[in-house]
Design a protein around this motif. Structure first.
Motif, PDB file in Angstrom:
ATOM      1  N   SER A   1       0.565  -6.488  12.033  1.00 52.38           N
ATOM      2  CA  SER A   1       0.593  -7.708  12.845  1.00 52.38           C
ATOM      3  C   SER A   1      -0.480  -8.711  12.431  1.00 52.38           C
ATOM      4  CB  SER A   1       0.410  -7.353  14.328  1.00 52.38           C
ATOM      5  OG  SER A   1      -0.831  -6.706  14.542  1.00 52.38           O
ATOM      6  N   SER A   2      -1.133  -8.472  11.292  1.00 49.31           N
ATOM      7  CA  SER A   2      -2.203  -9.359  10.838  1.00 49.31           C
ATOM      8  C   SER A   2      -1.673 -10.403   9.857  1.00 49.31           C
ATOM      9  CB  SER A   2      -3.316  -8.536  10.175  1.00 49.31           C
ATOM     10  OG  SER A   2      -2.866  -8.024   8.922  1.00 49.31           O
ATOM     11  N   ARG A   3      -2.537 -11.343   9.522  1.00 52.60           N
ATOM     12  CA  ARG A   3      -2.124 -12.426   8.622  1.00 52.60           C
ATOM     13  C   ARG A   3      -1.933 -11.954   7.188  1.00 52.60           C
ATOM     14  NH1 ARG A   3      -5.981 -15.515   5.579  1.00 52.60           N
ATOM     15  NH2 ARG A   3      -8.067 -14.610   5.616  1.00 52.60           N
ATOM     16  N   VAL A   4      -2.503 -10.775   6.838  1.00 50.67           N
ATOM     17  CA  VAL A   4      -2.341 -10.303   5.467  1.00 50.67           C
ATOM     18  C   VAL A   4      -0.870 -10.007   5.174  1.00 50.67           C
ATOM     19  CG1 VAL A   4      -2.696  -7.812   5.871  1.00 50.67           C
ATOM     20  CG2 VAL A   4      -3.375  -8.820   3.704  1.00 50.67           C
ATOM     21  N   TYR A   5      -0.105  -9.573   6.179  1.00 54.50           N
ATOM     22  CA  TYR A   5       1.323  -9.358   5.973  1.00 54.50           C
ATOM     23  C   TYR A   5       2.042 -10.681   5.717  1.00 54.50           C
ATOM     24  CZ  TYR A   5       2.432  -4.410   6.608  1.00 54.50           C
ATOM     25  OH  TYR A   5       2.588  -3.059   6.423  1.00 54.50           O
ATOM     26  N   GLN A   6       1.593 -11.728   6.379  1.00 49.08           N
ATOM     27  CA  GLN A   6       2.175 -13.055   6.140  1.00 49.08           C
ATOM     28  C   GLN A   6       1.898 -13.510   4.707  1.00 49.08           C
ATOM     29  OE1 GLN A   6       0.609 -15.678   9.163  1.00 49.08           O
ATOM     30  NE2 GLN A   6       1.243 -14.352  10.856  1.00 49.08           N
ATOM     31  N   ILE A   7       0.691 -13.243   4.230  1.00 43.77           N
ATOM     32  CA  ILE A   7       0.339 -13.593   2.846  1.00 43.77           C
ATOM     33  C   ILE A   7       1.223 -12.822   1.872  1.00 43.77           C
ATOM     34  CG2 ILE A   7      -1.480 -13.443   1.095  1.00 43.77           C
ATOM     35  CD1 ILE A   7      -3.513 -13.862   3.373  1.00 43.77           C
ATOM     36  N   TRP A   8       1.387 -11.521   2.115  1.00 45.94           N
ATOM     37  CA  TRP A   8       2.209 -10.706   1.226  1.00 45.94           C
ATOM     38  C   TRP A   8       3.664 -11.152   1.244  1.00 45.94           C
ATOM     39  CZ3 TRP A   8      -0.140  -5.367   3.024  1.00 45.94           C
ATOM     40  CH2 TRP A   8      -1.407  -5.229   2.452  1.00 45.94           C
ATOM     41  N   ASN A   9       4.170 -11.504   2.411  1.00 44.98           N
ATOM     42  CA  ASN A   9       5.549 -11.995   2.503  1.00 44.98           C
ATOM     43  C   ASN A   9       5.739 -13.254   1.672  1.00 44.98           C
ATOM     44  OD1 ASN A   9       7.300 -10.336   4.161  1.00 44.98           O
ATOM     45  ND2 ASN A   9       5.946 -10.797   5.880  1.00 44.98           N
ATOM     46  N   GLY A  10       4.728 -14.131   1.678  1.00 44.86           N
ATOM     47  CA  GLY A  10       4.826 -15.378   0.926  1.00 44.86           C
ATOM     48  C   GLY A  10       4.698 -15.183  -0.567  1.00 44.86           C
ATOM     49  N   GLU A  11       4.119 -14.067  -1.014  1.00 42.82           N
ATOM     50  CA  GLU A  11       3.900 -13.853  -2.442  1.00 42.82           C
ATOM     51  C   GLU A  11       4.981 -12.993  -3.091  1.00 42.82           C
ATOM     52  OE1 GLU A  11      -0.003 -12.430  -3.238  1.00 42.82           O
ATOM     53  OE2 GLU A  11      -1.000 -14.186  -2.408  1.00 42.82           O
ATOM     54  N   GLY A  12       5.880 -12.447  -2.298  1.00 43.09           N
ATOM     55  CA  GLY A  12       6.980 -11.689  -2.882  1.00 43.09           C
ATOM     56  C   GLY A  12       6.560 -10.374  -3.504  1.00 43.09           C
ATOM     57  N   ARG A  13       6.119  -9.452  -2.685  1.00 45.79           N
ATOM     58  CA  ARG A  13       5.763  -8.096  -3.086  1.00 45.79           C
ATOM     59  C   ARG A  13       4.662  -8.042  -4.166  1.00 45.79           C
ATOM     60  NH1 ARG A  13       9.288  -4.803  -5.354  1.00 45.79           N
ATOM     61  NH2 ARG A  13       8.517  -2.972  -4.235  1.00 45.79           N
ATOM     62  N   PRO A  14       3.462  -8.484  -3.829  1.00 45.52           N
ATOM     63  CA  PRO A  14       2.350  -8.395  -4.785  1.00 45.52           C
ATOM     64  C   PRO A  14       1.899  -6.939  -4.954  1.00 45.52           C
ATOM     65  CG  PRO A  14       1.552  -9.100  -2.648  1.00 45.52           C
ATOM     66  CD  PRO A  14       3.047  -9.078  -2.549  1.00 45.52           C
ATOM     67  N   PRO A  15       1.260  -6.615  -6.092  1.00 40.59           N
ATOM     68  CA  PRO A  15       0.776  -5.247  -6.321  1.00 40.59           C
ATOM     69  C   PRO A  15      -0.468  -4.939  -5.477  1.00 40.59           C
ATOM     70  CG  PRO A  15       0.198  -6.654  -8.166  1.00 40.59           C
ATOM     71  CD  PRO A  15       1.050  -7.487  -7.264  1.00 40.59           C
ATOM     72  N   VAL A  16      -0.436  -3.793  -4.810  1.00 41.56           N
ATOM     73  CA  VAL A  16      -1.527  -3.360  -3.930  1.00 41.56           C
ATOM     74  C   VAL A  16      -1.903  -1.926  -4.296  1.00 41.56           C
ATOM     75  CG1 VAL A  16      -2.166  -2.814  -1.537  1.00 41.56           C
ATOM     76  CG2 VAL A  16      -0.809  -4.860  -2.030  1.00 41.56           C
ATOM     77  N   THR A  17      -3.196  -1.613  -4.240  1.00 38.94           N
ATOM     78  CA  THR A  17      -3.638  -0.236  -4.461  1.00 38.94           C
ATOM     79  C   THR A  17      -4.510   0.215  -3.303  1.00 38.94           C
ATOM     80  OG1 THR A  17      -4.572   1.283  -6.102  1.00 38.94           O
ATOM     81  CG2 THR A  17      -5.777  -0.758  -5.708  1.00 38.94           C
ATOM     82  N   VAL A  18      -4.531   1.513  -3.064  1.00 40.54           N
ATOM     83  CA  VAL A  18      -5.352   2.112  -2.012  1.00 40.54           C
ATOM     84  C   VAL A  18      -6.451   2.931  -2.684  1.00 40.54           C
ATOM     85  CG1 VAL A  18      -5.398   3.572   0.045  1.00 40.54           C
ATOM     86  CG2 VAL A  18      -3.326   2.259  -0.514  1.00 40.54           C
ATOM     87  N   LEU A  19      -7.686   2.526  -2.463  1.00 37.79           N
ATOM     88  CA  LEU A  19      -8.820   3.228  -3.067  1.00 37.79           C
ATOM     89  C   LEU A  19      -9.232   4.424  -2.203  1.00 37.79           C
ATOM     90  CD1 LEU A  19     -11.148   0.351  -4.321  1.00 37.79           C
ATOM     91  CD2 LEU A  19      -9.378   1.594  -5.566  1.00 37.79           C
ATOM     92  N   PRO A  20      -9.984   5.379  -2.781  1.00 38.70           N
ATOM     93  CA  PRO A  20     -10.469   6.522  -1.994  1.00 38.70           C
ATOM     94  C   PRO A  20     -11.246   6.068  -0.760  1.00 38.70           C
ATOM     95  CG  PRO A  20     -10.810   6.933  -4.321  1.00 38.70           C
ATOM     96  CD  PRO A  20     -10.339   5.517  -4.211  1.00 38.70           C
ATOM     97  N   ILE A  21     -11.021   6.774   0.357  1.00 39.76           N
ATOM     98  CA  ILE A  21     -11.705   6.480   1.610  1.00 39.76           C
ATOM     99  C   ILE A  21     -13.093   7.109   1.565  1.00 39.76           C
ATOM    100  CG2 ILE A  21     -11.605   6.646   4.123  1.00 39.76           C
ATOM    101  CD1 ILE A  21      -9.308   5.043   2.872  1.00 39.76           C
ATOM    102  N   ARG A  22     -14.075   6.324   1.873  1.00 39.82           N
ATOM    103  CA  ARG A  22     -15.468   6.776   1.781  1.00 39.82           C
ATOM    104  C   ARG A  22     -15.834   7.658   2.974  1.00 39.82           C
ATOM    105  NH1 ARG A  22     -20.444   2.771   0.305  1.00 39.82           N
ATOM    106  NH2 ARG A  22     -22.180   4.129   0.813  1.00 39.82           N
ATOM    107  N   ASN A  23     -16.441   8.792   2.710  1.00 42.61           N
ATOM    108  CA  ASN A  23     -16.841   9.735   3.749  1.00 42.61           C
ATOM    109  C   ASN A  23     -18.323   9.548   4.071  1.00 42.61           C
ATOM    110  OD1 ASN A  23     -17.158  11.867   5.500  1.00 42.61           O
ATOM    111  ND2 ASN A  23     -17.057  13.452   3.929  1.00 42.61           N
ATOM    112  N   GLU A  24     -18.615   9.021   5.251  1.00 40.53           N
ATOM    113  CA  GLU A  24     -19.996   8.841   5.691  1.00 40.53           C
ATOM    114  C   GLU A  24     -20.342   9.793   6.831  1.00 40.53           C
ATOM    115  OE1 GLU A  24     -20.994   4.776   6.435  1.00 40.53           O
ATOM    116  OE2 GLU A  24     -20.737   4.193   4.331  1.00 40.53           O
TER     117      GLU A  24
END
Length: 211
Positions: free
Chosen positions: A73-96
């Motif tokens: 529900s954030s604006r980042v989905y709106q950005i992605w919709n406007g760019e037509g499936r841009p490449p995204v990667t998920v980096l390792p989650i940091r353990n603190e």
């Protein structure tokens, strides 16, 4: 040397006592109800029951789902919709935290990737194909203190991504003489590789306690 009658009686007595002791032990163990193996599909609630104050896969999945719902529900989905499936990667989650949850956090990457593949207008580039880079990221995450968006953007660029999803898990721990409460937080961010701008951030929490 041949044993006399008395020696033979003593020997037989020792053997009899040994057999009696073994039998008593077996009978006692059969009469006690000890731990037994159980399968989650056969025991309702077993997969979700807390076994202590430690962070488990159920906790991580719950926090991940809350964060991904907020992301949709954030604006980042709106950005992605406007760019037509841009490449995204998920980096390792940091353990603190002090928990040994690196394997669970590795599985969490796959959960986030699956959610993006099924729900987001993006193409997912998996970091699992870049083992050396993933190990380098994890090493730096353990040695560095503050979150650095420019470093995250640099890693994303090496993977050929336009956006990076990253995050960390941290905790607060409170104790009294008779109780303990631990609160865990999963923090997720989306960073633009081009500008290093943080386009989305959200955190979800779970509480574990012994009262």
């Amino acid at each position: 040397m041949r044993k006399g009658p008395v020696q033979r009686l003593v020997q037989y007595g020792r053997v009899a006592m040994l057999i009696a002791g073994i039998g008593a032990g077996l009978g006692g163990s059969a009469g006690c109800a000890g731990p037994k193996a159980m399968r989650g599909s056969d025991t309702p609630g077993l997969d979700y029951a807390a076994m202590g104050t430690g962070l488990d896969c159920g906790d991580l999945s719950q926090m991940m789902r809350e964060n991904m719902t907020a992301m949709r529900s954030s604006r980042v989905y709106q950005i992605w919709n406007g760019e037509g499936r841009p490449p995204v990667t998920v980096l390792p989650i940091r353990n603190e935290t002090t928990e040994h949850i690196d394997s669970a956090l590795g599985a969490l990457i796959s959960e986030v990737e699956t959610d993006l593949i099924n729900n987001a207008p993006v193409r997912v580039i998996s970091i699992e194909s870049q083992k050396q880079l993933m190990e380098e990221i994890q090493r730096q995450q353990h040695s560095q203190g503050a979150f650095d968006p420019t470093q995250v953007a640099s890693w994303g660029k090496q993977l050929g991504a336009r956006y990076v999803v990253t995050g960390k898990v941290y905790t607060t721990d409170e104790r009294t003489p008779n109780a303990r409460r631990v609160q865990y937080y999963l923090f997720l961010r989306v960073v633009s590789v081009e500008t290093s701008e943080v386009l989305f951030q959200n955190q979800a929490a779970v509480t574990k306690a012994i009262l």
